[in-house]
Design a protein around this motif. Sequence first.
Motif, PDB file in Angstrom:
ATOM      1  N   UNK A  15      44.108  43.774  47.570  1.00  0.00           N
ATOM      2  CA  UNK A  15      43.327  42.790  48.306  1.00  0.00           C
ATOM      3  C   UNK A  15      42.202  42.258  47.432  1.00  0.00           C
ATOM      4  N   UNK A  16      41.000  42.180  47.979  1.00  0.00           N
ATOM      5  CA  UNK A  16      39.858  41.718  47.190  1.00  0.00           C
ATOM      6  C   UNK A  16      39.159  42.927  46.558  1.00  0.00           C
ATOM      7  N   UNK A  17      39.039  42.903  45.252  1.00  0.00           N
ATOM      8  CA  UNK A  17      38.418  44.002  44.519  1.00  0.00           C
ATOM      9  C   UNK A  17      37.203  43.498  43.749  1.00  0.00           C
ATOM     10  N   UNK A  18      36.164  44.318  43.698  1.00  0.00           N
ATOM     11  CA  UNK A  18      34.986  44.045  42.867  1.00  0.00           C
ATOM     12  C   UNK A  18      34.997  45.015  41.700  1.00  0.00           C
ATOM     13  N   UNK A  19      34.543  44.540  40.554  1.00  0.00           N
ATOM     14  CA  UNK A  19      34.465  45.382  39.355  1.00  0.00           C
ATOM     15  C   UNK A  19      33.117  45.211  38.679  1.00  0.00           C
ATOM     16  N   UNK A  20      32.656  46.289  38.068  1.00  0.00           N
ATOM     17  CA  UNK A  20      31.471  46.225  37.221  1.00  0.00           C
ATOM     18  C   UNK A  20      31.917  46.194  35.771  1.00  0.00           C
ATOM     19  N   UNK A 100      34.385  45.050  25.310  1.00  0.00           N
ATOM     20  CA  UNK A 100      34.352  44.775  26.750  1.00  0.00           C
ATOM     21  C   UNK A 100      34.918  45.997  27.461  1.00  0.00           C
ATOM     22  N   UNK A 101      34.296  46.386  28.594  1.00  0.00           N
ATOM     23  CA  UNK A 101      34.819  47.540  29.340  1.00  0.00           C
ATOM     24  C   UNK A 101      34.505  47.418  30.822  1.00  0.00           C
ATOM     25  N   UNK A 102      35.428  47.929  31.644  1.00  0.00           N
ATOM     26  CA  UNK A 102      35.213  48.056  33.083  1.00  0.00           C
ATOM     27  C   UNK A 102      34.507  49.381  33.343  1.00  0.00           C
ATOM     28  N   UNK A 103      33.493  49.371  34.203  1.00  0.00           N
ATOM     29  CA  UNK A 103      32.761  50.578  34.550  1.00  0.00           C
ATOM     30  C   UNK A 103      33.225  51.169  35.874  1.00  0.00           C
ATOM     31  N   UNK A 104      33.569  50.309  36.836  1.00  0.00           N
ATOM     32  CA  UNK A 104      33.993  50.790  38.148  1.00  0.00           C
ATOM     33  C   UNK A 104      34.786  49.701  38.864  1.00  0.00           C
ATOM     34  N   UNK A 105      35.489  50.078  39.915  1.00  0.00           N
ATOM     35  CA  UNK A 105      36.213  49.137  40.770  1.00  0.00           C
ATOM     36  C   UNK A 105      36.057  49.594  42.210  1.00  0.00           C
ATOM     37  N   UNK A 106      35.996  48.635  43.134  1.00  0.00           N
ATOM     38  CA  UNK A 106      35.821  48.969  44.543  1.00  0.00           C
ATOM     39  C   UNK A 106      36.476  47.902  45.407  1.00  0.00           C
ATOM     40  N   UNK A 107      37.131  48.350  46.467  1.00  0.00           N
ATOM     41  CA  UNK A 107      37.681  47.422  47.452  1.00  0.00           C
ATOM     42  C   UNK A 107      36.540  46.825  48.263  1.00  0.00           C
ATOM     43  N   UNK A 108      36.567  45.505  48.472  1.00  0.00           N
ATOM     44  CA  UNK A 108      35.518  44.828  49.240  1.00  0.00           C
ATOM     45  C   UNK A 108      36.171  43.902  50.271  1.00  0.00           C
TER      46      UNK A 108
END
Length: 306
Positions: A15-20, A100-108
Amino acid sequence: MTLLTLLDDHTPLAGRLAMGVEYDGSAYCGYQFLKHSPSVQAAFEKALTKVASQPIRVHASGRTDSGVHATRQVVHFDTPVPRSQKAWVFGVNANLPRDIAVRWVKEVPETFHSRLKALARRYRYILLNQPSRPVLERANVTWCRDPLDADAMHRAAQALVGEHDFSSFRAAGCQSRTPWRHLHFIEVHRHGPLVVVDVQGNAFLHHMIRNIVGALVAVGRGERDDDYLSDLMALKDRTQGNVTAPACGLHFVDSLYDDHWGLPRELLGPNLLAFLGEWTGERALPDCPIIDFRRGRPVAVEGEGI
């Protein structure tokens, strides 16, 4: 607050995901995609597309200029493809370049939008104030060998707090429809050889922070008095200002959102300043119309002004 959390390897996220996201901007034209030069967005979307096995378009909390770094760029994207938290983070990082790197991911929820729901953006500009040039820090600080009076710089900067016309600090090619911005706070502090300009606002004009820092350095060197930035702002003329400070010292360190979105709290960067121990969202937001507007704003058409 813990610095280390285990990534879930079982629960599928879709679905919709947010990433840091964090990045060293030295090799890029900035965050936003450009046809003629490598961008953070292009590299990030390419990596996400490989993990999702379908094209992914990413929306970011804000844009950064060529050579500018970020420790907390918040992005969101939509995907029907389920992957675990660990698979999203490790999979995307495996396909990203080392800067470049992803720190976290979360469903929003679908009502979340990384840009339109951001209440504020925060930057830190780092000056290394010592006689010898930097070596290990050379890509992340701006070297100034002349002694700087950080207290004088802080006093001069306070004229910028609040809502003002920042025409004297916008780049000639700035595409914003208005020069008005609201600065929540701007502080200048010395930590040993580091002089840090810490600034938060609703949004920023093209080169605005780097132009402010250029003027503050003139104050810090004793070339100008405490009223210099106030006088510059009143002129509303960029040609009367100082040189633009280099991009390498500028770091995008935070995008602030309402707590109900549940985005992870992180130690504010860059790591050169980790000893300060300040976490995301620590500063209270001012009582101003733009923040009230953002909190009640529905997700709008992409491309609408920030």
